[in-house]
Design a protein around this motif. Sequence first.
Motif, PDB file in Angstrom:
ATOM      1  N   ASN A 217       9.382   6.071   3.053  1.00 48.13           N
ATOM      2  CA  ASN A 217       9.850   4.836   4.441  1.00 48.13           C
ATOM      3  C   ASN A 217       9.561   5.331   5.662  1.00 48.13           C
ATOM      4  O   ASN A 217      10.941   4.974   6.584  1.00 48.13           O
ATOM      5  CB  ASN A 217      11.333   5.401   3.678  1.00 48.13           C
ATOM      6  N   VAL A 218       8.051   6.074   6.283  1.00 50.06           N
ATOM      7  CA  VAL A 218       7.832   6.380   7.889  1.00 50.06           C
ATOM      8  C   VAL A 218       6.548   5.192   8.279  1.00 50.06           C
ATOM      9  O   VAL A 218       7.032   4.568   8.984  1.00 50.06           O
ATOM     10  CB  VAL A 218       7.622   7.698   7.338  1.00 50.06           C
ATOM     11  N   CYS A 219       5.613   4.803   7.209  1.00 46.05           N
ATOM     12  CA  CYS A 219       5.076   4.740   7.296  1.00 46.05           C
ATOM     13  C   CYS A 219       4.863   3.110   7.643  1.00 46.05           C
ATOM     14  O   CYS A 219       4.034   1.779   8.361  1.00 46.05           O
ATOM     15  CB  CYS A 219       3.607   5.009   6.884  1.00 46.05           C
ATOM     16  N   LYS A 220       5.435   2.362   6.244  1.00 45.09           N
ATOM     17  CA  LYS A 220       5.700   1.048   6.439  1.00 45.09           C
ATOM     18  C   LYS A 220       4.282   0.244   5.756  1.00 45.09           C
ATOM     19  O   LYS A 220       4.446  -0.971   5.637  1.00 45.09           O
ATOM     20  CB  LYS A 220       6.286   0.434   7.610  1.00 45.09           C
TER      21      LYS A 220
ATOM     22  N   CYS B 264       8.775   2.295  -1.770  1.00 45.66           N
ATOM     23  CA  CYS B 264       8.093   3.414  -2.175  1.00 45.66           C
ATOM     24  C   CYS B 264       9.786   4.082  -2.196  1.00 45.66           C
ATOM     25  O   CYS B 264      10.290   5.203  -2.028  1.00 45.66           O
ATOM     26  CB  CYS B 264       7.487   4.003  -0.364  1.00 45.66           C
TER      27      CYS B 264
ATOM     28  N   CYS C 196       4.050  -0.406   2.845  1.00 46.53           N
ATOM     29  CA  CYS C 196       4.550  -0.871   1.833  1.00 46.53           C
ATOM     30  C   CYS C 196       5.080  -1.513   1.757  1.00 46.53           C
ATOM     31  O   CYS C 196       5.872  -2.709   1.091  1.00 46.53           O
ATOM     32  CB  CYS C 196       4.951   0.227   0.730  1.00 46.53           C
TER      33      CYS C 196
ATOM     34  N   ASN D 247      11.082  -1.173   2.164  1.00 45.33           N
ATOM     35  CA  ASN D 247       9.880  -0.719   1.529  1.00 45.33           C
ATOM     36  C   ASN D 247       9.590  -0.183   0.123  1.00 45.33           C
ATOM     37  O   ASN D 247      10.867   0.895  -0.046  1.00 45.33           O
ATOM     38  CB  ASN D 247       9.950   0.981   2.836  1.00 45.33           C
TER      39      ASN D 247
ATOM     40  N   LYS E 251       0.768  -1.353  -0.233  1.00 49.44           N
ATOM     41  CA  LYS E 251      -0.037   0.022   0.049  1.00 49.44           C
ATOM     42  C   LYS E 251       0.666   1.234  -0.571  1.00 49.44           C
ATOM     43  O   LYS E 251       2.040   1.486   0.142  1.00 49.44           O
ATOM     44  CB  LYS E 251      -1.415   0.160   1.228  1.00 49.44           C
ATOM     45  N   TYR E 252       0.343   1.904  -0.203  1.00 48.12           N
ATOM     46  CA  TYR E 252       0.975   3.745  -0.586  1.00 48.12           C
ATOM     47  C   TYR E 252       0.424   4.294   0.577  1.00 48.12           C
ATOM     48  O   TYR E 252      -0.833   4.806   0.887  1.00 48.12           O
ATOM     49  CB  TYR E 252       0.761   4.419  -1.357  1.00 48.12           C
ATOM     50  N   GLY E 253       1.309   4.240   1.683  1.00 48.70           N
ATOM     51  CA  GLY E 253       0.908   5.977   2.501  1.00 48.70           C
ATOM     52  C   GLY E 253       1.764   7.012   2.650  1.00 48.70           C
ATOM     53  O   GLY E 253       1.083   7.492   2.785  1.00 48.70           O
ATOM     54  N   CYS E 254       2.294   6.655   3.047  1.00 49.72           N
ATOM     55  CA  CYS E 254       4.032   8.447   3.058  1.00 49.72           C
ATOM     56  C   CYS E 254       4.487   8.496   1.813  1.00 49.72           C
ATOM     57  O   CYS E 254       4.687   9.525   1.517  1.00 49.72           O
ATOM     58  CB  CYS E 254       4.214   8.037   4.330  1.00 49.72           C
ATOM     59  N   GLY E 255       4.881   7.760   1.102  1.00 48.22           N
ATOM     60  CA  GLY E 255       5.803   7.791   0.209  1.00 48.22           C
ATOM     61  C   GLY E 255       7.020   7.381   0.490  1.00 48.22           C
ATOM     62  O   GLY E 255       7.969   8.202  -0.221  1.00 48.22           O
TER      63      GLY E 255
HETATM   64  S1  FES Z   1       4.948   4.082   1.611  1.00 46.19           S
HETATM   65 FE1  FES Z   1       4.688   4.488   3.956  1.00 46.19          FE
HETATM   66  S2  FES Z   1       6.881   3.499   4.254  1.00 46.19           S
HETATM   67 FE2  FES Z   1       6.034   3.400   1.319  1.00 46.19          FE
END
Ligand code: FES
Length: 158
Positions: free
Chosen positions: A43-46, A60, A48, A58, A37-41
């Motif tokens: 490398n923070v939310c994880k 992204c 992906c 990750n 999944k795309y969350g933050c893009g």
């Molecule tokens: S989209 Fe958030 S870490 Fe990859």
Amino acid sequence: MAQHSFMLNGQKVTVDVEDSVRLLWVLRDVLGVTGPKYGCGINVCKACTSHINGKAFNPCSVQVKDIAPTDEITTIEGLADTVDAPLHPMQQAWIERDVAQCGYCQPGQIMAAVALVNKVHAEGREITDADLDGIRNVCRCGTYNRIRDAIKVGATRM
Ligand code: FES
Ligand code: FES
């Protein structure tokens, strides 16, 4: 544009994209693999989280030019194919413990969990609460307690 090849869920894929395009967008938008999944893009939310050569990463945060033709990328779509069963034991534990709420973060959570348990087992030990504290995947629905419970169950079957 340039051609890039790598192994994705056990099959060789080749894409024609700019070198700098990050792998998450190659997976989702070019190849239609939408488990990561795309969350933050950044490398923070994880959300992906997937595996590269068996380790969590990750996509992204990785440009497609940095993926080698021999690199094995596994997403949640290919996880069950890594075991001799219809579902990976961690996916089965997730279902039994009814972990998911909205579900958005859960593919990344499962991939992070499997990589962590494999790492701990390779070190010849069982998973601890301290290991679980190291998981940084964000869940906006707050399913953290059920995630920890499911990982402990899944780990006993891996
Ligand atoms: S989209 Fe958030 S870490 Fe990859
Ligand atoms: S289940 Fe909704 S974000 Fe984790």
